[in-house]
Design a protein around this motif. Sequence first.
Motif, PDB file in Angstrom:
ATOM      1  N   GLU A  41       0.853  -1.187   0.000  1.00  0.00           N
ATOM      2  CA  GLU A  41       0.000   0.000   0.000  1.00  0.00           C
ATOM      3  C   GLU A  41       0.889   1.237   0.000  1.00  0.00           C
ATOM      4  OE1 GLU A  41      -2.148   0.832   3.689  1.00  0.00           O
ATOM      5  OE2 GLU A  41      -1.029  -0.810   4.649  1.00  0.00           O
ATOM      6  N   ILE A  42       0.361   2.338  -0.511  1.00  0.00           N
ATOM      7  CA  ILE A  42       1.126   3.576  -0.590  1.00  0.00           C
ATOM      8  C   ILE A  42       1.145   4.248   0.780  1.00  0.00           C
ATOM      9  CG2 ILE A  42       1.291   5.845  -1.682  1.00  0.00           C
ATOM     10  CD1 ILE A  42      -0.270   4.658  -4.054  1.00  0.00           C
ATOM     11  N   ILE A  43       2.347   4.614   1.225  1.00  0.00           N
ATOM     12  CA  ILE A  43       2.519   5.333   2.481  1.00  0.00           C
ATOM     13  C   ILE A  43       3.036   6.738   2.149  1.00  0.00           C
ATOM     14  CG2 ILE A  43       3.574   5.332   4.764  1.00  0.00           C
ATOM     15  CD1 ILE A  43       1.737   2.929   4.205  1.00  0.00           C
ATOM     16  N   CYS A  44       2.288   7.743   2.531  1.00  0.00           N
ATOM     17  CA  CYS A  44       2.646   9.123   2.186  1.00  0.00           C
ATOM     18  C   CYS A  44       3.749   9.639   3.098  1.00  0.00           C
ATOM     19  CB  CYS A  44       1.415  10.025   2.304  1.00  0.00           C
ATOM     20  SG  CYS A  44       0.086   9.611   1.151  1.00  0.00           S
ATOM     21  N   PRO A  45       4.555  10.593   2.620  1.00  0.00           N
ATOM     22  CA  PRO A  45       5.589  11.179   3.466  1.00  0.00           C
ATOM     23  C   PRO A  45       4.978  11.874   4.669  1.00  0.00           C
ATOM     24  CG  PRO A  45       5.299  12.452   1.443  1.00  0.00           C
ATOM     25  CD  PRO A  45       4.531  11.175   1.270  1.00  0.00           C
ATOM     26  N   GLY A  46       5.600  11.684   5.826  1.00  0.00           N
ATOM     27  CA  GLY A  46       5.085  12.267   7.050  1.00  0.00           C
ATOM     28  C   GLY A  46       4.089  11.388   7.772  1.00  0.00           C
ATOM     29  N   SER A  47       3.676  10.288   7.144  1.00  0.00           N
ATOM     30  CA  SER A  47       2.728   9.375   7.783  1.00  0.00           C
ATOM     31  C   SER A  47       3.354   8.741   9.027  1.00  0.00           C
ATOM     32  CB  SER A  47       2.316   8.272   6.802  1.00  0.00           C
ATOM     33  OG  SER A  47       1.582   7.255   7.463  1.00  0.00           O
ATOM     34  N   GLU A  48       2.570   8.609  10.073  1.00  0.00           N
ATOM     35  CA  GLU A  48       3.014   7.932  11.298  1.00  0.00           C
ATOM     36  C   GLU A  48       2.425   6.531  11.393  1.00  0.00           C
ATOM     37  OE1 GLU A  48       2.604  10.333  14.790  1.00  0.00           O
ATOM     38  OE2 GLU A  48       3.326  12.151  13.796  1.00  0.00           O
ATOM     39  N   THR A  63      -6.179  -5.908   6.609  1.00  0.00           N
ATOM     40  CA  THR A  63      -5.634  -7.249   6.400  1.00  0.00           C
ATOM     41  C   THR A  63      -5.318  -7.519   4.934  1.00  0.00           C
ATOM     42  OG1 THR A  63      -7.885  -8.142   6.241  1.00  0.00           O
ATOM     43  CG2 THR A  63      -6.820  -8.187   8.412  1.00  0.00           C
ATOM     44  N   GLN A  64      -5.674  -6.599   4.066  1.00  0.00           N
ATOM     45  CA  GLN A  64      -5.400  -6.764   2.636  1.00  0.00           C
ATOM     46  C   GLN A  64      -3.955  -6.419   2.279  1.00  0.00           C
ATOM     47  OE1 GLN A  64      -7.690  -8.104   0.488  1.00  0.00           O
ATOM     48  NE2 GLN A  64      -8.800  -8.396   2.426  1.00  0.00           N
ATOM     49  N   PHE A  65      -3.225  -5.814   3.208  1.00  0.00           N
ATOM     50  CA  PHE A  65      -1.879  -5.341   2.914  1.00  0.00           C
ATOM     51  C   PHE A  65      -0.844  -5.944   3.859  1.00  0.00           C
ATOM     52  CE2 PHE A  65      -4.759  -1.833   1.650  1.00  0.00           C
ATOM     53  CZ  PHE A  65      -4.509  -1.856   0.281  1.00  0.00           C
ATOM     54  N   ASP A  66       0.383  -6.012   3.347  1.00  0.00           N
ATOM     55  CA  ASP A  66       1.483  -6.573   4.130  1.00  0.00           C
ATOM     56  C   ASP A  66       2.616  -5.588   4.377  1.00  0.00           C
ATOM     57  OD1 ASP A  66       0.536  -9.483   4.089  1.00  0.00           O
ATOM     58  OD2 ASP A  66       0.637  -9.020   1.943  1.00  0.00           O
ATOM     59  N   SER A  67       2.822  -4.633   3.461  1.00  0.00           N
ATOM     60  CA  SER A  67       3.949  -3.704   3.572  1.00  0.00           C
ATOM     61  C   SER A  67       3.602  -2.409   2.863  1.00  0.00           C
ATOM     62  CB  SER A  67       5.203  -4.326   2.947  1.00  0.00           C
ATOM     63  OG  SER A  67       5.023  -4.540   1.558  1.00  0.00           O
ATOM     64  N   GLY A  68       4.523  -1.454   2.897  1.00  0.00           N
ATOM     65  CA  GLY A  68       4.269  -0.170   2.274  1.00  0.00           C
ATOM     66  C   GLY A  68       5.314   0.181   1.223  1.00  0.00           C
ATOM     67  N   ILE A  69       4.954   1.072   0.315  1.00  0.00           N
ATOM     68  CA  ILE A  69       5.874   1.636  -0.666  1.00  0.00           C
ATOM     69  C   ILE A  69       5.566   3.127  -0.781  1.00  0.00           C
ATOM     70  CG2 ILE A  69       6.282  -0.449  -2.043  1.00  0.00           C
ATOM     71  CD1 ILE A  69       4.077   0.462  -3.940  1.00  0.00           C
ATOM     72  N   ASP A  70       6.523   3.889  -1.321  1.00  0.00           N
ATOM     73  CA  ASP A  70       6.298   5.320  -1.458  1.00  0.00           C
ATOM     74  C   ASP A  70       5.691   5.688  -2.801  1.00  0.00           C
ATOM     75  OD1 ASP A  70       8.616   4.630  -2.823  1.00  0.00           O
ATOM     76  OD2 ASP A  70       9.538   6.591  -2.548  1.00  0.00           O
ATOM     77  N   ASN A  71       5.863   4.807  -3.797  1.00  0.00           N
ATOM     78  CA  ASN A  71       5.388   5.111  -5.148  1.00  0.00           C
ATOM     79  C   ASN A  71       4.984   3.803  -5.825  1.00  0.00           C
ATOM     80  OD1 ASN A  71       5.424   5.556  -8.061  1.00  0.00           O
ATOM     81  ND2 ASN A  71       6.372   7.530  -7.638  1.00  0.00           N
ATOM     82  N   TYR A 117      10.866   0.683   0.321  1.00  0.00           N
ATOM     83  CA  TYR A 117      10.022  -0.378   0.832  1.00  0.00           C
ATOM     84  C   TYR A 117       9.899  -0.158   2.338  1.00  0.00           C
ATOM     85  CZ  TYR A 117      11.366  -2.888  -3.503  1.00  0.00           C
ATOM     86  OH  TYR A 117      11.596  -3.248  -4.809  1.00  0.00           O
ATOM     87  N   ILE A 118       8.688  -0.229   2.860  1.00  0.00           N
ATOM     88  CA  ILE A 118       8.474  -0.053   4.295  1.00  0.00           C
ATOM     89  C   ILE A 118       7.952  -1.363   4.876  1.00  0.00           C
ATOM     90  CG2 ILE A 118       7.290   1.246   6.097  1.00  0.00           C
ATOM     91  CD1 ILE A 118       7.397   2.758   2.634  1.00  0.00           C
ATOM     92  N   VAL A 119       8.746  -1.950   5.755  1.00  0.00           N
ATOM     93  CA  VAL A 119       8.349  -3.179   6.438  1.00  0.00           C
ATOM     94  C   VAL A 119       8.021  -2.815   7.878  1.00  0.00           C
ATOM     95  CG1 VAL A 119       9.064  -5.483   7.189  1.00  0.00           C
ATOM     96  CG2 VAL A 119       9.807  -4.595   4.949  1.00  0.00           C
ATOM     97  N   TRP A 120       6.817  -3.155   8.319  1.00  0.00           N
ATOM     98  CA  TRP A 120       6.369  -2.776   9.654  1.00  0.00           C
ATOM     99  C   TRP A 120       7.180  -3.494  10.725  1.00  0.00           C
ATOM    100  CZ3 TRP A 120       4.272   1.314   8.257  1.00  0.00           C
ATOM    101  CH2 TRP A 120       3.429   1.378   7.146  1.00  0.00           C
ATOM    102  N   THR A 121       7.299  -2.836  11.869  1.00  0.00           N
ATOM    103  CA  THR A 121       8.133  -3.355  12.956  1.00  0.00           C
ATOM    104  C   THR A 121       7.723  -4.764  13.366  1.00  0.00           C
ATOM    105  OG1 THR A 121       8.408  -1.083  13.770  1.00  0.00           O
ATOM    106  CG2 THR A 121       8.991  -2.868  15.272  1.00  0.00           C
ATOM    107  N   SER A 122       6.441  -5.029  13.354  1.00  0.00           N
ATOM    108  CA  SER A 122       5.963  -6.355  13.760  1.00  0.00           C
ATOM    109  C   SER A 122       6.421  -7.455  12.813  1.00  0.00           C
ATOM    110  CB  SER A 122       4.431  -6.361  13.864  1.00  0.00           C
ATOM    111  OG  SER A 122       3.846  -5.940  12.637  1.00  0.00           O
TER     112      SER A 122
END
Length: 321
Positions: free
Chosen positions: A187-194, A201-209, A216-221
Amino acid sequence: MDAEGDQVSMTVLDYETAAYDSDCESSVSDSGRLFREFARNGMVKLEESAEGGGGGEYGAVMKSFLVDMRFLGEEIDVVAVHKNMYSSVAGQARLEAFRVFSRAVAARRGGDANVKYGWYGGSPDEIRDVVTYGFVGSGKFEKGVSHGVGIHLSPVNSPFDSALRAKEDENGVRHMLLCRVILGNTEIICPGSEQSHPSSTQFDSGIDNPIAPTQYIVWTSYMNSHIFPNYIISFRAPCLIGLRRTWRSATTPNSLSMSFPVFLKVLSRFVHPSKVGLILNYYNEFRENKIVRSQLIRRLRNIVGDKLLSSVIKLCRNERV
């Protein structure tokens, strides 16, 4: 695992199975404390091939690294490439856990876990801790800049941003991890997002574009189940000190406003006025918080080119407003 889309990483993946079954012993040269730490944790130093490093795992990792760093030319000196041989009980357990979670994500996502390669840069102590214990924190969160709270990696063919995050050790050497990453559905994660976890549950990780991701953004969990460090590249790049100093100042608009006129003044000697005008428009968008620092830098690189951009930044050090 399918890493389609990562052309360079496919070359690296060709060696995964054979390496897991081999029983190699680490050979540690007198390369300092950190290299000895790597060896104690099952990392083996790869040797450049007799043909000059163009083939084999060493060559594949080098190609992945240099594809986005080549503009720095002779200022990049690769000191060593280490490979994770999974030789310890803990190492084998981590590898097996990664495989289990890869299969689980694939089962939920229509048979494709979307496994990619990604670069991770940090301080020498952080890289050592990741190799020894795994990821132990979510990384530095920069308000208004970071894309969520988690582990941020750069795509395999874009190591530059991670190289800027890598910090020098006492010998002037920086270290980056080349990891396999389970992205699953992104899923897209916008800059500045906390944001610090999937939005559903449809998503596993984040990207910026979604078209050309640079992060690539991998959640701490998921950081120790969805990321597996395969290689460490150690390199010297004195020029990055100036690049980091110049561009990190962009996180503070006031400090950037002091240096940006100098940058434009020098750049105008080499590019058409229309390009200078376009860059100024992007800078104004940055000042108005319409784009973030990483987007500004990426656009500058696209317009000017890495080689000229590096040269202009060096010239800026000697300029006065």
